[in-house]
Every structure is written in C-alpha cells, then in structure tokens.
Design an enzyme around this catalytic site. Structure first.
Site, PDB file in Angstrom:
ATOM      1  N   THR A   1      21.935  54.524  -0.077  1.00  0.00           N
ATOM      2  CA  THR A   1      21.238  53.330   0.412  1.00  0.00           C
ATOM      3  C   THR A   1      22.206  52.452   1.185  1.00  0.00           C
ATOM      4  O   THR A   1      23.420  52.628   1.117  1.00  0.00           O
ATOM      5  CB  THR A   1      20.676  52.487  -0.742  1.00  0.00           C
ATOM      6  OG1 THR A   1      21.760  51.776  -1.398  1.00  0.00           O
ATOM      7  CG2 THR A   1      19.955  53.343  -1.757  1.00  0.00           C
ATOM      8  N   ASP A   2      21.660  51.474   1.889  1.00  0.00           N
ATOM      9  CA  ASP A   2      22.498  50.408   2.409  1.00  0.00           C
ATOM     10  C   ASP A   2      22.714  49.401   1.279  1.00  0.00           C
ATOM     11  O   ASP A   2      22.163  49.514   0.183  1.00  0.00           O
ATOM     12  CB  ASP A   2      21.850  49.760   3.638  1.00  0.00           C
ATOM     13  CG  ASP A   2      22.885  49.217   4.611  1.00  0.00           C
ATOM     14  OD1 ASP A   2      23.985  48.840   4.155  1.00  0.00           O
ATOM     15  OD2 ASP A   2      22.609  49.166   5.813  1.00  0.00           O
ATOM     16  N   TYR A   3      23.497  48.374   1.560  1.00  0.00           N
ATOM     17  CA  TYR A   3      23.986  47.455   0.534  1.00  0.00           C
ATOM     18  C   TYR A   3      22.841  46.749  -0.209  1.00  0.00           C
ATOM     19  O   TYR A   3      22.084  45.980   0.393  1.00  0.00           O
ATOM     20  CB  TYR A   3      24.896  46.417   1.197  1.00  0.00           C
ATOM     21  CG  TYR A   3      25.837  45.715   0.275  1.00  0.00           C
ATOM     22  CD1 TYR A   3      27.119  46.203   0.070  1.00  0.00           C
ATOM     23  CD2 TYR A   3      25.459  44.557  -0.389  1.00  0.00           C
ATOM     24  CE1 TYR A   3      28.006  45.551  -0.768  1.00  0.00           C
ATOM     25  CE2 TYR A   3      26.335  43.905  -1.230  1.00  0.00           C
ATOM     26  CZ  TYR A   3      27.621  44.398  -1.424  1.00  0.00           C
ATOM     27  OH  TYR A   3      28.490  43.750  -2.262  1.00  0.00           O
ATOM     28  N   ASN A   4      22.696  47.075  -1.489  1.00  0.00           N
ATOM     29  CA  ASN A   4      21.721  46.424  -2.376  1.00  0.00           C
ATOM     30  C   ASN A   4      20.268  46.704  -1.986  1.00  0.00           C
ATOM     31  O   ASN A   4      19.342  46.015  -2.417  1.00  0.00           O
ATOM     32  CB  ASN A   4      21.952  44.900  -2.402  1.00  0.00           C
ATOM     33  CG  ASN A   4      21.293  44.231  -3.586  1.00  0.00           C
ATOM     34  OD1 ASN A   4      21.370  44.719  -4.711  1.00  0.00           O
ATOM     35  ND2 ASN A   4      20.618  43.109  -3.355  1.00  0.00           N
TER      36      ASN A   4
END
Length: 686
Positions: free
Chosen positions: A260-263
C-alpha cells in the site's frame, strides 16, 4: 536450493503471528523517526517485516536486534523512496524524460540503485509510472509526462536500471534494488490536479491509455507494485479487487509483492468505504495486498480474521510467500547486513557525477531564442535571480539525502567556464547598464513540486516577475533560466526575454550543465514530455485529446475554445529548440503485416553537434468510439554532427496503433517531425 523451495520450507516453520508480522511495514523514513521502544516490542513479537529507513548504521543495528529476537531469524527488508538519486541527485524524472532517451534513464536508475544499496536500502518505491496531464498536480515531477508510449518506455527502462538482470536463480546483484511500479492506478488523473482527490475515468481509457505504463513496468520484471491513495470510480485503489486481483494479478500475471501507500488501508475508513479497521484490513487482504505500509491494521486484525474464517489461511500464505520470495531475491536472507564502508566509496563517485551531468545536459529544454544564445565569448553577463547561486534548490523534491554542499549552482557553473559574470544579489541592478546581457535565474524551490504540492496558480512569484521586468528595463537582452519541478505559466515575463531555457530541477550537476548549454559548449536537445499551458485555467492541456464536432477556430467563438485564451498549449508536447537547424528530407512510409516503417533523411545544417528527436504520430481517420486527434506511435533520438546527413528508419510495431477489443482496421494518417504539431506525411490502411 531454488528460492521457491527455500520459501516453502521457511513458511512451513512459521506461526500465524510470524506470518502476519511479515506483512507489517514500519515507518522510519523522511516521514517519521523510529520509535525504539515500540520497535523492540514488535521485534520480540516477530511483527516487523520491513522498515522505511536508509542509513547503513541504523539499519545494521536494527537488523542485529531483529535477528537476535526473531525465532526464525528472518531479516527485515529496508526500503525507501529513491526517486531520482539518493546521494548523487539526478534530474527529476519529468526532466529526464525530456531527453526522450530511455537508455539514459536505465543508466541513471542503475547508478541510483548502487548508491541506494550503499545506504542500506534494498527496495525503492520507484518508478512512478502515473501519466501526468494536469500540471497543477505536484507529482508530475516524479513521472515521465503525459504520453503512455513514452511513459511506458521510461517505466520499463527504470525497472531494468534499478533491478539489473537477475542471475539464473532469480537473485539480484548486490548493487541493485527491487523496483516498485506506482501508484496503481490512475493517480495522475486526480480531480483538478488536487492531491489525494478522486478519479473518474472510463474502462476504455484505463485499458488503452493509463494502464499502459504500469503494464510495461511489470512486463520489464518489476518485483513490486504500490497501490494508490485515491478512489477510482468510487472504490479506493487499496481495496479495489477488480483492479488489483483481476487486472494486476490475473490478466498481467503479476506474482510479486503488492504494497500500500502510506497508511492507505486505514484511509479507506476516511473514504467512507470501510466501516472500521477490521473491514479495511480484510478488504485489502482480499484484494491481494501483501504489505501494509504503517497503518498497523494487518497486525491488529489479520489473526482474528483468519481464525474466524473470513480470510483463508491459504490467501495469507500466498502473500507471505511473495514477501519471503522478495527477501530472497534481493539477497538479504543470505546477506542481511550492509557493509558500512560502501557509503564512503560508492556514493558521489566521479563517474556517477559525470552521468548526472550528462543527464542534466540532455534534460533541459530551450523554449525560446531570438539569437542571443549561445552566449558569445567575452560577453559581460549580469547574473540575477533568487536561484542563481542556490545549491539546495537545484536538487528538486525527493532529494532528502542529497549532498547539498557538492551541488553546483549556476553562478559556480558559469565561473568554472570562465564566463565574465557579475553576480547581482541585491535590489540595486544598475550595474546591468555596463553588461551585454542578463541571465535571470527564477522558478520554484524544491518543495513547490512533489507530493502534497498541488497548485491553483502556476505563475512565477510576483517578486520574480518584478525582478525580470526591472532587469529588462536597462535595455539589455534577458535570458530566462527557469528552475522548477513542473511546467509554469510564463506569460507575465515572456515579452521581456530574448531566450528561455527551461532547466527544471537538474540535480547535483545542474550548475555546470546549465552553464555549458548557455555558452554553447553543448547544444540544448531536450524535448517536452508534457505540454505547457498558456494559463492555469487551461489545465489539463495535452496533445491527444479527442476530436470534437466543433474543432477550435480563432475566428469562431462557437467552437471548442476558451473565450479569453488563445487556442492550444503555449509549448506543445515534443517541442524544443537547439542551436542547429535540422532538416527532414525524403520522408517515406511503408508497411507490412507486422510493422510500419518510416524512412527519412536528417541533415544538420547548423554549426553545432546535437541530438534530434524524430517523432511519429498517427490518427485513425474514422473510429467507433472516437480516438484522439493524434497519438505517439514511435520516436528516436539521433545524434548528428554539424553538417552530417543521416538516413534513419523507424520500425513501428502494428500493435502501437491498436486499441484493445476494438476494430483497428481502417485508414490512418501518419505524422512525422519535430513535435506533436508536425504535418501529415502519408495515409496508410491497416
């Protein structure tokens, strides 16, 4: 023993908790500092699979503690964003794509990988392969511009550069990194160019335009893919099963790691798509997302989801197998530590800097020139502007590890070339009266482009506009050097300038490269990979728009145009000037069942050696549904010495003309020349 068997044996020894731990990525990069108390707690529980940190000393210390505490001694994978270099900074990717030379991008990616490995990184979150048509979006700086063919070529080249050629067992060399194609998918289409906003796009456009660079990167062997932040047609990309599982995994046979991307898993709740963290974790896992970047929701919920039967253990095992395979392939399972001496011997080497300078020379684009350039020997030059002697803001965003002290400024570059330069840093510009010309270095700081840097105004800052006007008031020719991370609107200063060199953020060797271009040591050869708007209100402006029933006409307001703006971009896709005049002779088109051939003769009728980028476009004359007014189908960058005549033949695969699941038979116009406005040279039937 083969990697697959090593993974199988290791997986069989792992507990459920240890498997889940491999899916958890901890932050520790530019975004946050490592929490050592939390780190030790997670290490003891075997709950860290990867960490965003690029420091060989810190990485080795974390790895030692991890191997001491982890029952099975599975190493942590250290990773981070190496977008255009790490110690030595290369031109931003958008600038580099203006070279129209994917081989050059492959070489710079390989050099960046070597330095990144010395920093302790084995996995970079690059290349960004999103198509960027709206220059209000700050992340256009990270990609290869607006075109799917050019973007795909650069995506594939950067993947090859980062990863190199694996050995027969699939292991990468110690000086290469795992690449990550991102952000899947359509992130460059965010509404209004606003970061993290939603995207609405047809399936036809996705398949035939926006998916192409991602697929090219994956076909080049990318070991990992990153899902995007935004929602695509109402579904957050991080949990978009049809996009991730059906297209990426099944249609394209991608069996690498999906991160995933950040968070982003947690943010599906904020989207209003998932009710809570448990549903978010389940949705992402079902969509075959392997690694959760920093949200912690996999660690918190996957065990319960498996025990409840909501997530089959086999699905988790497949994800963990992919993660372990990646760790084997980058070599950390056998060599978990970084030789800390490498950062002294392999970063900032002279050959790497020479490559950075070569790339900078190829990336700058000469937009305007009334004959003042190249500068004549002995000219007295007044140098003004906030970016004339600025080291830090030559580098561009995503240059956090760049060695600012080693960066060359424009002032230093001109001085090194023995130019007769008078640097004027204060408000008093009266000394311009005694000079022959003015170089005004203007533009944007590093932080004005990149993630979270969307803009509604693309003009130069007002104080810079005033500076240019004031400099021009002395009656001397003004040469504008623009240093920025995206196309800017230059209408407010154009009429005061005799020449405009768009230098982007060119990195460590920016100063010497710009100076060599200005004095004519090297002829500018960059060609725009993205269209420049006349005003912000035109955005997005790009060359491959579809035809309308009322094509724009200057004399008729009842056509597809703005009432208060001229028609078309200020400088079109593919455009760029040089110091030599290149003539195209004898352009001929032929075809067979597999390819279309463009034969032509190029003649350098000027006094400078230079690169010429031959561009070939097509238009399907009749199509249901309608197709764009023209589409890039082929190109070649050709080096021509002064006075040289070269015969060139471009062989373009028939597939470059075709759309998926459509009737591609019929008549096509072929355009060949210097940019996307070139004239039709033939009609063919495919």
């Amino acid at each position: 023993m083969e990697i697959r068997e090593r993974v199988r044996q290791l997986l069989a020894k792992m507990t459920l908790e240890e498997k889940i731990g491999q899916t958890n990525m901890l932050g520790g990069s530019i975004y946050s500092e490592l929490d050592h108390e939390k780190l030790d707690r997670l290490l003891c529980a075997g709950q860290i699979g990867s960490v965003m940190c690029m420091d060989p000393v810190i990485n080795n210390e974390i790895q030692r503690r991890n191997l001491q505490k982890h029952r099975l001694h599975i190493p942590i994978l250290f990773c981070g964003d190496i977008i255009h270099g790490i110690g030595t900074i290369f031109p931003i990717p958008l600038a580099e794509s203006c070279s129209w030379d994917p081989d050059l991008a492959e070489r710079t990616a390989a050099a960046a990988a070597k330095e990144g490995a010395a920093f302790g990184c084995r996995w970079t979150f690059a290349p960004m392969t999103d198509i960027g048509k709206d220059v209000r979006w700050g992340r256009v700086m990270e990609g290869a511009g607006e075109d799917p063919l050019l973007g795909g070529d650069f995506a594939a080249a950067r993947v090859r550069g980062f990863q190199g050629t694996p050995d027969k067992q699939g292991y990468l060399a110690p000086d290469r990194l795992a690449a990550c194609v991102k952000h899947f998918a359509g992130y460059g289409l965010v509404e209004g160019g606003k970061e993290y906003a939603g995207v609405t796009v047809s399936e036809r456009e996705l398949q035939n335009i926006y998916f192409k660079p991602y697929e090219r990167g994956i076909r080049a062997g990318a070991l990992t893919v990153m899902s995007a932040f935004h929602d695509l047609n109402g579904i957050p990309c991080t949990v978009y099963n049809a996009q991730l599982d059906d297209t990426l995994r099944r249609a394209w046979n991608f069996d690498g790691v999906l991160v995933t991307d950040y968070n982003a898993i947690a943010e599906t709740i904020e989207h209003g798509y998932c009710r809570d963290g448990k549903e978010a974790a389940l949705s992402a896992a079902r969509a075959t997302v392997d690694i959760d970047m920093v949200s912690g929701l996999y660690v918190k919920y996957l065990k319960k989801l498996v025990e409840e039967g909501a997530l089959p253990l086999e699905k988790l095992d497949r994800a963990v197998s992919r993660i372990l395979t990646l760790k084997f392939r980058v070599g950390i399972m056998d060599h978990p530590f970084t030789d800390e001496s490498r950062i002294k011997t392999e970063v900032g080497c002279e050959d790497t800097k020479a490559l950075a300078r070569e790339c900078a020379l190829r990336s700058a684009v000469l937009l305007e020139n009334d004959g003042i350039l190249p500068l004549r020997k002995g000219m007295r030059i007044a140098l003004v502007g906030p970016l004339a002697d600025d080291k830090r803001n030559m580098l561009g965003n995503w240059s956090y590890y760049g060695r600012v002290g080693e960066t060359e400024t424009l002032r230093e570059g001109l001085t090194a070339e023995n130019a007769n330069v008078l640097f004027l840093s204060g408000p008093d510009l009266s000394a311009i009266s005694g000079c022959d010309c003015v170089i005004a270095a203007v533009g944007h700081k590093n932080e004005m482009a990149g993630e979270a840097c969307s803009l509604t105004h693309l003009d130069l800052p007002e104080e810079q506009v005033s500076l240019v006007k004031h400099a021009a008031s002395f009656g001397k020719p003004v040469i504008l050097v623009v240093i920025a991370g995206r196309p800017l609107v230059l209408r407010s200063v154009e009429k005061y300038c005799s020449a405009i060199l768009y230098a982007w953020h060119l990195g460590t060797c920016a100063g010497s490269a710009i100076a060599e271009l200005l004095i004519g040591k090297v002829s500018p050869s960059g060609r725009l990979s993205i269209s420049f708007p006349r005003s912000t209100g035109q955005c997005p402006v790009y060359y491959y728009h579809t035809a309308t029933g009322r094509p724009p006409q200057k004399e008729n307001i009842f056509t597809s145009r703005y009432l208060d703006e001229e028609i078309g971009p200020r400088w079109p896709f593919g455009y760029g000037l040089s110091y030599s005049k290149i003539r195209y002779n004898s352009v001929r088109v032929s075809q067979n069942a597999e390819q279309v051939k463009i034969s032509l003769e190029l003649e350098n009728r000027g006094n400078f050696d230079t690169y010429e980028t031959v561009q070939v476009y097509c238009r399907k004359c009749f199509s249901k549904p309608v197709r764009p007014v023209r589409e890039l189908v082929g190109y070649r960058s050709v080096f021509l010495k002064s006075g040289e005549i070269k015969k060139e033949e471009l062989s373009i695969p028939i597939g470059n003309f075709f759309y998926l699941n459509e009737d591609n038979h019929g008549e096509y116009e072929i355009f060949a020349g210097k940019d996307s406005t070139c004239s039709c040279c033939a009609k063919i039937t495919l």
